[in-house]
Design a protein around this motif. Structure first.
Motif, PDB file in Angstrom:
ATOM      1  N   THR A 122      28.210  39.798  33.175  1.00 15.15           N
ATOM      2  CA  THR A 122      29.519  39.807  33.060  1.00 15.15           C
ATOM      3  C   THR A 122      30.057  40.300  31.782  1.00 15.15           C
ATOM      4  O   THR A 122      29.602  39.839  30.582  1.00 15.15           O
ATOM      5  N   THR A 125      35.093  42.335  28.455  1.00 17.35           N
ATOM      6  CA  THR A 125      36.246  42.383  29.219  1.00 17.35           C
ATOM      7  C   THR A 125      37.212  41.989  30.400  1.00 17.35           C
ATOM      8  O   THR A 125      38.354  41.673  30.299  1.00 17.35           O
ATOM      9  N   ASP A 126      36.041  41.084  31.119  1.00 17.64           N
ATOM     10  CA  ASP A 126      36.274  40.251  32.176  1.00 17.64           C
ATOM     11  C   ASP A 126      36.465  39.124  32.116  1.00 17.64           C
ATOM     12  O   ASP A 126      36.516  38.058  32.775  1.00 17.64           O
ATOM     13  N   ARG A 188      30.140  45.278  40.286  1.00 12.04           N
ATOM     14  CA  ARG A 188      31.461  44.679  39.894  1.00 12.04           C
ATOM     15  C   ARG A 188      32.456  46.844  39.434  1.00 12.04           C
ATOM     16  O   ARG A 188      31.136  47.720  39.420  1.00 12.04           O
ATOM     17  N   ALA A 190      35.629  49.178  38.041  1.00 21.21           N
ATOM     18  CA  ALA A 190      36.382  48.884  37.662  1.00 21.21           C
ATOM     19  C   ALA A 190      36.521  50.333  37.199  1.00 21.21           C
ATOM     20  O   ALA A 190      35.625  50.885  37.672  1.00 21.21           O
ATOM     21  N   ASN A 196      41.551  45.084  34.772  1.00 22.02           N
ATOM     22  CA  ASN A 196      40.881  44.666  36.247  1.00 22.02           C
ATOM     23  C   ASN A 196      40.144  44.495  37.162  1.00 22.02           C
ATOM     24  O   ASN A 196      39.753  44.968  38.575  1.00 22.02           O
ATOM     25  N   ALA A 197      39.102  44.469  36.219  1.00 20.79           N
ATOM     26  CA  ALA A 197      37.610  44.590  37.247  1.00 20.79           C
ATOM     27  C   ALA A 197      37.977  43.698  38.595  1.00 20.79           C
ATOM     28  O   ALA A 197      38.289  42.376  38.292  1.00 20.79           O
ATOM     29  N   HIS A 198      36.946  44.200  39.068  1.00 24.59           N
ATOM     30  CA  HIS A 198      36.980  43.098  40.267  1.00 24.59           C
ATOM     31  C   HIS A 198      35.194  43.023  40.633  1.00 24.59           C
ATOM     32  O   HIS A 198      34.457  43.645  40.561  1.00 24.59           O
ATOM     33  N   HIS A 199      34.839  41.916  41.114  1.00 27.62           N
ATOM     34  CA  HIS A 199      33.038  41.383  41.696  1.00 27.62           C
ATOM     35  C   HIS A 199      33.038  40.721  42.368  1.00 27.62           C
ATOM     36  O   HIS A 199      33.974  40.190  43.569  1.00 27.62           O
ATOM     37  N   LEU A 234      35.057  33.868  35.759  1.00 28.08           N
ATOM     38  CA  LEU A 234      35.861  34.878  35.998  1.00 28.08           C
ATOM     39  C   LEU A 234      35.885  34.081  37.514  1.00 28.08           C
ATOM     40  O   LEU A 234      36.320  32.841  37.750  1.00 28.08           O
ATOM     41  N   GLN A 238      39.698  37.266  40.485  1.00 32.68           N
ATOM     42  CA  GLN A 238      38.746  38.597  39.809  1.00 32.68           C
ATOM     43  C   GLN A 238      36.761  38.690  41.022  1.00 32.68           C
ATOM     44  O   GLN A 238      36.046  39.357  40.814  1.00 32.68           O
TER      45      GLN A 238
END
Ligand code: SUG
Length: 439
Positions: A122, A125-126, A188, A190, A196-199, A234, A238
């Motif tokens: 990770t 930024t997240d 991931r 982004a 606003n990254a999403h995993h 997270l 997210q």
């Protein structure tokens, strides 16, 4: 400080696995069709390592940040001793081969080359504490890979040692409910700022789900994915957890990266990859992610498993757009080749496609994406990591020379009871660590 770090652009370091001098085909991975098909055939460790180094150099010449993940020391004679096989190395190997051939094969396996299974990552930024988090995978599902986490954790703690920037967790506890196979089951999404990254964590089974494969094992457990997300700070908004289609696992899709690929804000996924796939795809599109679903008519699951189309490596190139590195096998099947071309023409963001020869790894079920762990880092983090593993022309030449002079061109099952080969392989491993300034 925190603010500055957030604003630094992130580059995605490709931490690339180097096949070790004992790379061989032992048919150790039940549910991995290529591994089962090639078990017992003759391998070429020198070609395996040169092909992997060739990929690293290819990426490096494209302007991509690359680093080398070293092989592990093999064979693990100490494991045989711990399991009661005593005596000189030669006797121990012979005895293990006659009594427990699978165990013997397992202690020689060069499987750590598939760095996508080394850990889940990770970026800062997240994560809630703005550090880069790593959880080494426990690789509990197969005997030969269950030996990897201790050494992988040691390497990651040396490479990412500065705890101002990095946290390398312990692997998850070893129990069926927490089986974890690392980044091969993680995507991931982004944009280039990382905001606003999403995993997405893809799992194979959970006790709560009635759906599970009947033929082959599900290697990733939901509770493992949830634990990794929690450890990495997270939040619920997210992350998405989605279950693999058990029929796909039973057709040889042992990791999600055999049926889906992703990079930046792009996801390319097979129609039959997941349970509740339509809703999942909609949810991703609602987040602004570009999704291209590959239909079964375009590519059957069997073709996906055979060609490893989805195990392509996607990278952002400095000249613009995304480059996709497919395995050579995709170019050799006319309909798969046409699909690769079609994707490039259809999705404006794809600026280049390439086909790479990684046949030695492919025969064990490891394509371009399996061989690398993605580590998004900003400039300060890149500077803070261990510099000895960062790939450049000098390191390329050094490793290439070492492989050419010390790796064998062929290994057959009989070589795995040869004590002299054991000494030779361990000595070569030490030389590799010296080149990388690791211990
Ligand atoms: O775990 N093959 C590996 C391949 C890993 C591929 N990784 C990703 N999909 N990310 C595995 O099944 C075969 C070893 C042998 O049979 O000798 C093996 O371990």
């Amino acid at each position: 400080m925190r603010h500055d770090r957030l604003n630094m652009t992130t580059t995605e370091l490709q931490l690339e696995g180097l096949p070790g001098p004992t790379h061989n085909y032992a048919g150790l991975s039940f549910g991995n069709v290529a591994s089962s098909t090639h078990g017992g055939s003759i391998s070429n460790p020198r070609a395996a390592a040169l092909q992997a180094l060739g990929k690293m150099n290819f990426l490096y010449e494209m302007g991509i940040e690359v680093a080398v993940m070293p092989p592990h020391p093999r064979p693990m004679i100490d494991v045989l001793h711990r399991l009661g096989y005593q005596g000189f190395v030669h006797e121990t190997l012979i005895l293990a081969q006659s009594e427990s051939p699978e165990l013997l094969n397992a202690i020689w396996s060069a499987s750590p080359m598939w760095a996508a299974n080394a850990a889940t990552v990770t970026p800062s930024t997240d994560s809630s504490d703005r550090r880069v988090h790593f959880t080494p995978a426990n690789l509990f599902s197969t005997l030969h890979r269950s030996f990897e986490p201790r050494v992988t954790t040691g390497y990651l703690r040396q490479i990412f040692s500065d705890n101002q920037y990095f946290t390398v967790h312990d692997p998850l506890p070893v129990t069926t409910r927490l089986a974890d196979e690392g980044a091969a089951n993680h995507m991931r999404f982004a944009d280039s700022t990382g905001a606003n990254a999403h995993h997405v964590f893809v799992y194979g089974a959970s006790p709560e789900s009635a759906l599970h494969p009947m033929r082959f094992p599900a290697r990733q457990q939901l509770a493992a994915s949830q634990s990794v997300a929690r450890l990495h700070g997270l939040g619920d908004s997210q992350v998405t957890f989605v279950q693999q289609n058990p029929d796909a696992i039973d057709a040889g899709v042992f990791h999600h990266d055999v049926i889906g690929m992703s990079h930046a804000n792009l996801m390319i996924i097979h129609q039959q990859a997941c349970i509740n796939q339509v809703a999942f795809v909609q949810q991703m599109q609602d987040r602004g992610i570009t999704v291209r679903v590959i239909s079964t008519d375009e590519l059957s699951i069997e073709q996906a498993v055979k060609s490893y189309f989805f195990n392509a490596q996607l990278v952002s190139v400095p000249t613009g757009g995304i480059a996709i590195l497919f395995p050579q096998e995709c170019a050799e099947d006319r309909s798969v080749n046409a699909l690769c071309e079609r994707l490039k023409n259809e999705l404006g963001i794809i600026s280049q496609i390439h086909f790479l020869d990684l046949r030695e790894s492919m025969k064990n079920g490891g394509g371009p994406a399996c061989l690398r762990l993605r580590v998004p880092l900003n400039a300060a983090e890149l500077a803070a990591m261990h510099q000895g593993v960062r790939f450049d022309l000098k390191l390329y030449q050094q490793l290439k020379r070492l492989v050419e002079s010390s790796y064998r061109e062929s290994i057959s099952p009989a070589d795995l009871r040869d004590a002299a080969f054991a000494d030779e392989a361990l000595a070569t491993h030490t030389k590799i660590l010296d080149v990388l300034s690791l211990s």
